[in-house]
Design a protein around this motif. Structure first.
Motif, PDB file in Angstrom:
ATOM      1  N   ALA A 173       0.849  -1.198   0.000  1.00 40.89           N
ATOM      2  CA  ALA A 173       0.000   0.000   0.000  1.00 40.89           C
ATOM      3  C   ALA A 173       0.880   1.242   0.000  1.00 40.89           C
ATOM      4  CB  ALA A 173      -0.927   0.001   1.208  1.00 40.89           C
ATOM      5  N   PHE A 174       0.498   2.241  -0.812  1.00 41.90           N
ATOM      6  CA  PHE A 174       1.290   3.460  -0.939  1.00 41.90           C
ATOM      7  C   PHE A 174       0.382   4.678  -0.975  1.00 41.90           C
ATOM      8  CE2 PHE A 174       4.017   0.231  -2.855  1.00 41.90           C
ATOM      9  CZ  PHE A 174       5.235   0.497  -2.260  1.00 41.90           C
ATOM     10  N   GLN A 175       0.990   5.816  -0.632  1.00 45.89           N
ATOM     11  CA  GLN A 175       0.413   7.146  -0.809  1.00 45.89           C
ATOM     12  C   GLN A 175       1.502   8.087  -1.268  1.00 45.89           C
ATOM     13  OE1 GLN A 175      -1.443   8.325   2.915  1.00 45.89           O
ATOM     14  NE2 GLN A 175      -3.480   8.081   2.052  1.00 45.89           N
ATOM     15  N   LEU A 176       1.120   9.110  -2.014  1.00 46.88           N
ATOM     16  CA  LEU A 176       2.073  10.141  -2.400  1.00 46.88           C
ATOM     17  C   LEU A 176       2.455  10.980  -1.186  1.00 46.88           C
ATOM     18  CD1 LEU A 176       0.513  11.360  -5.765  1.00 46.88           C
ATOM     19  CD2 LEU A 176       2.474   9.848  -5.480  1.00 46.88           C
ATOM     20  N   THR A 177       3.728  11.336  -1.089  1.00 48.33           N
ATOM     21  CA  THR A 177       4.185  12.137   0.040  1.00 48.33           C
ATOM     22  C   THR A 177       3.701  13.585  -0.101  1.00 48.33           C
ATOM     23  OG1 THR A 177       6.263  12.607  -1.116  1.00 48.33           O
ATOM     24  CG2 THR A 177       6.217  10.688   0.352  1.00 48.33           C
ATOM     25  N   PRO A 178       3.542  14.310   1.009  1.00 52.03           N
ATOM     26  CA  PRO A 178       3.104  15.716   0.922  1.00 52.03           C
ATOM     27  C   PRO A 178       4.052  16.592   0.117  1.00 52.03           C
ATOM     28  CG  PRO A 178       2.861  14.887   3.171  1.00 52.03           C
ATOM     29  CD  PRO A 178       3.608  13.837   2.403  1.00 52.03           C
ATOM     30  N   ALA A 179       5.361  16.343   0.196  1.00 56.62           N
ATOM     31  CA  ALA A 179       6.312  17.149  -0.567  1.00 56.62           C
ATOM     32  C   ALA A 179       6.119  16.960  -2.064  1.00 56.62           C
ATOM     33  CB  ALA A 179       7.742  16.783  -0.158  1.00 56.62           C
ATOM     34  N   PHE A 180       5.900  15.731  -2.485  1.00 54.73           N
ATOM     35  CA  PHE A 180       5.681  15.486  -3.910  1.00 54.73           C
ATOM     36  C   PHE A 180       4.353  16.085  -4.369  1.00 54.73           C
ATOM     37  CE2 PHE A 180       4.237  13.048  -7.548  1.00 54.73           C
ATOM     38  CZ  PHE A 180       5.360  13.025  -8.354  1.00 54.73           C
ATOM     39  N   LEU A 181       3.314  15.979  -3.550  1.00 53.60           N
ATOM     40  CA  LEU A 181       2.020  16.563  -3.908  1.00 53.60           C
ATOM     41  C   LEU A 181       2.114  18.079  -4.059  1.00 53.60           C
ATOM     42  CD1 LEU A 181      -0.704  14.632  -1.874  1.00 53.60           C
ATOM     43  CD2 LEU A 181      -0.473  14.792  -4.350  1.00 53.60           C
ATOM     44  N   SER A 182       2.903  18.707  -3.185  1.00 59.78           N
ATOM     45  CA  SER A 182       3.058  20.157  -3.264  1.00 59.78           C
ATOM     46  C   SER A 182       3.712  20.558  -4.583  1.00 59.78           C
ATOM     47  CB  SER A 182       3.894  20.650  -2.079  1.00 59.78           C
ATOM     48  OG  SER A 182       4.145  22.036  -2.174  1.00 59.78           O
ATOM     49  N   ALA A 183       4.746  19.827  -4.993  1.00 64.23           N
ATOM     50  CA  ALA A 183       5.393  20.126  -6.273  1.00 64.23           C
ATOM     51  C   ALA A 183       4.502  19.772  -7.454  1.00 64.23           C
ATOM     52  CB  ALA A 183       6.719  19.378  -6.369  1.00 64.23           C
ATOM     53  N   PHE A 184       3.697  18.724  -7.319  1.00 64.53           N
ATOM     54  CA  PHE A 184       2.831  18.299  -8.410  1.00 64.53           C
ATOM     55  C   PHE A 184       1.703  19.307  -8.640  1.00 64.53           C
ATOM     56  CE2 PHE A 184      -0.754  15.918 -10.172  1.00 64.53           C
ATOM     57  CZ  PHE A 184      -0.151  15.314 -11.267  1.00 64.53           C
ATOM     58  N   LYS A 185       1.145  19.877  -7.583  1.00 63.97           N
ATOM     59  CA  LYS A 185       0.082  20.863  -7.732  1.00 63.97           C
ATOM     60  C   LYS A 185       0.594  22.125  -8.410  1.00 63.97           C
ATOM     61  CE  LYS A 185      -2.653  19.274  -3.781  1.00 63.97           C
ATOM     62  NZ  LYS A 185      -3.179  19.606  -2.426  1.00 63.97           N
ATOM     63  N   LYS A 186       1.853  22.456  -8.179  1.00 63.15           N
ATOM     64  CA  LYS A 186       2.445  23.630  -8.820  1.00 63.15           C
ATOM     65  C   LYS A 186       2.970  23.331 -10.216  1.00 63.15           C
ATOM     66  CE  LYS A 186       3.921  25.505  -4.354  1.00 63.15           C
ATOM     67  NZ  LYS A 186       5.101  25.898  -3.516  1.00 63.15           N
ATOM     68  N   SER A 187       2.987  22.036 -10.590  1.00 62.86           N
ATOM     69  CA  SER A 187       3.516  21.600 -11.898  1.00 62.86           C
ATOM     70  C   SER A 187       4.933  22.112 -12.105  1.00 62.86           C
ATOM     71  CB  SER A 187       2.606  22.074 -13.045  1.00 62.86           C
ATOM     72  OG  SER A 187       1.316  21.515 -12.917  1.00 62.86           O
ATOM     73  N   ASN A 188       5.711  22.055 -11.050  1.00 63.71           N
ATOM     74  CA  ASN A 188       7.081  22.545 -11.085  1.00 63.71           C
ATOM     75  C   ASN A 188       8.007  21.443 -10.581  1.00 63.71           C
ATOM     76  OD1 ASN A 188       9.431  24.005 -11.139  1.00 63.71           O
ATOM     77  ND2 ASN A 188       8.820  25.504  -9.587  1.00 63.71           N
ATOM     78  N   PHE A 189       8.698  20.811 -11.524  1.00 62.57           N
ATOM     79  CA  PHE A 189       9.658  19.762 -11.177  1.00 62.57           C
ATOM     80  C   PHE A 189      11.040  20.091 -11.725  1.00 62.57           C
ATOM     81  CE2 PHE A 189       5.679  17.475 -10.657  1.00 62.57           C
ATOM     82  CZ  PHE A 189       5.920  16.758  -9.501  1.00 62.57           C
ATOM     83  N   GLY A 190      11.370  21.371 -11.687  1.00 64.37           N
ATOM     84  CA  GLY A 190      12.713  21.764 -12.078  1.00 64.37           C
ATOM     85  C   GLY A 190      13.735  21.395 -11.018  1.00 64.37           C
ATOM     86  N   GLN A 191      14.981  21.616 -11.350  1.00 62.07           N
ATOM     87  CA  GLN A 191      16.048  21.265 -10.423  1.00 62.07           C
ATOM     88  C   GLN A 191      15.957  22.078  -9.138  1.00 62.07           C
ATOM     89  OE1 GLN A 191      19.904  21.525 -12.185  1.00 62.07           O
ATOM     90  NE2 GLN A 191      20.971  20.603 -10.453  1.00 62.07           N
TER      91      GLN A 191
END
Length: 367
Positions: A173-191
């Motif tokens: 069982a898995f869930q997305l971490t809050p840090a990844f969700l925060s970056a995903f909502k902003k659509s910002n995965f730059g360095q």
């Protein structure tokens, strides 16, 4: 005479029909205040034996590579109790039509379950995977949508069909971490964003421990199967007492198709990562080149303004340069991060399958 007497009697008052109960709906802001369980974080996922059987049956009979379904249950005191599930159809034709068909089927199933007073509370979905290869864009988008809409964010159960083929049914069982969700909502995965959120391939998902609950009758049945037969041992004392379960010859199995397939998937993922890194390097060089041109033009404009001020002329605006040079944004590293996580999943699956012993056994058999 009887009719005259009946006419003089008082008429009975009509009996009013019982009022239908009306379910009071709480406002959305009050529902969050009353929902105490939502404030308790999930610590364990409990799968019912029926759910395990349904997932195994679905993945075993499916003819497509993509196998998924929905999970139903209830959370209580930090434990998510999954009591039922149902599979979703997968169509290979038009994607738009397939999405609408799945949505109609899901609504129909949930409505039917509610009519028979069965669990209809959606808590997540399950998906069949092979050798730990479940990191992709479609999974991330679906899980992010579930964690935004469902209570407790929803969970995803992964079932490894490669392990199941060897007799080891694994459920994680898995869930997305809050840090990844925060970056995903902003659509910002730059360095820069990855560094600020401290994101890497190892902390995209948060794993939740899984337990399997079976009925006491089934547990006692399996326990009796695994015990020796005392009647046969008493009548034949010279024979060795054995279990009633069949003997396993797994240690003598030299089948290498699972290891070969995992290695092929690992090599394909490495090639994809190499291609993605080449694209990232090209985009980064293009961004750097455009930024250097813009900076050079800004420096030239500043020199012209200094000369114009010395001549008593008004300086030229520097904002016009932005219209001539459109610096592209920093390339996203989401795909490369997912490929790294997929490579890690393949490597872990290979280690769990072989652990070095399978390769050594094959080498010893061939030599």
């Amino acid at each position: 005479m009887a009719a005259a007497i009946a006419a003089t009697l008082p008429t009975a008052a009509p009996v009013a029909a019982p009022a239908q109960p009306v379910e009071a709906q709480l406002p959305a802001f009050m529902a969050k205040l009353v929902d105490i369980e939502a404030e308790i974080p999930l610590t364990t996922v409990q799968l019912d034996g029926l759910v395990v059987s349904k997932i195994l049956k679905h993945t075993g009979e499916s003819s497509t590579a993509v196998t998924f379904g929905l999970l139903l249950g209830l959370d209580l005191d930090g434990t998510l109790h999954i009591s039922n599930s149902f599979s979703l159809p997968h169509h290979l034709d038009d994607e738009d039509k397939s999405t609408k068909s799945v949505a109609r089927y899901q609504a129909s199933m949930l409505r039917s379950l509610k009519e028979v007073h069965a669990d209809d509370n959606l808590v997540g979905f399950y998906q069949a995977t092979s050798a730990g290869a479940f990191f992709n864009q479609s999974f991330i988008e679906m899980q992010a949508l579930h964690q935004e809409k469902l209570r407790h964010g929803g969970i995803v159960i992964f079932h490894d069909v490669a392990q199941a083929a060897r007799g080891n049914a694994t459920f994680r069982a898995f869930q997305l971490t809050p840090a990844f969700l925060s970056a995903f909502k902003k659509s910002n995965f730059g360095q820069t964003s990855l560094a600020n959120h401290r994101l890497s391939f190892s902390n995209i998902l948060r794993e939740i421990p899984v337990t399997i609950r079976t009925s006491p009758l089934l547990s006692s049945f399996v326990t009796n199967l695994s015990r020796s037969n005392p009647a046969s041992s008493a009548s034949r004392p010279e024979e060795v007492v054995t279990s009633t379960l069949p003997t396993s010859f797994t240690p003598l199995d030299l089948e290498t198709s699972g290891i070969t397939k995992t290695l092929e998937q690992l090599i394909e993922t490495v090639d994809s990562y190499k291609t993605e890194e080449g694209n990232q390097a090209y985009l980064l060089r293009q961004t750097t080149r455009e930024r250097q041109k813009a900076e050079a033009m800004v420096a030239k404009r500043k020199e012209e303004n200094v000369a114009r001020v010395a001549q008593g002329l008004p300086p030229l605006p520097e904002e016009d340069i932005a219209r001539f040079f459109k610096v592209p944004p920093e390339p996203s590293r989401l795909e490369s991060t997912l490929l790294l996580a997929q490579m890690d999943g393949h490597a872990r699956s290979l280690a769990s399958v072989s652990g070095g012993s399978e390769l050594a056994k094959i080498y010893s058999a061939k030599n």
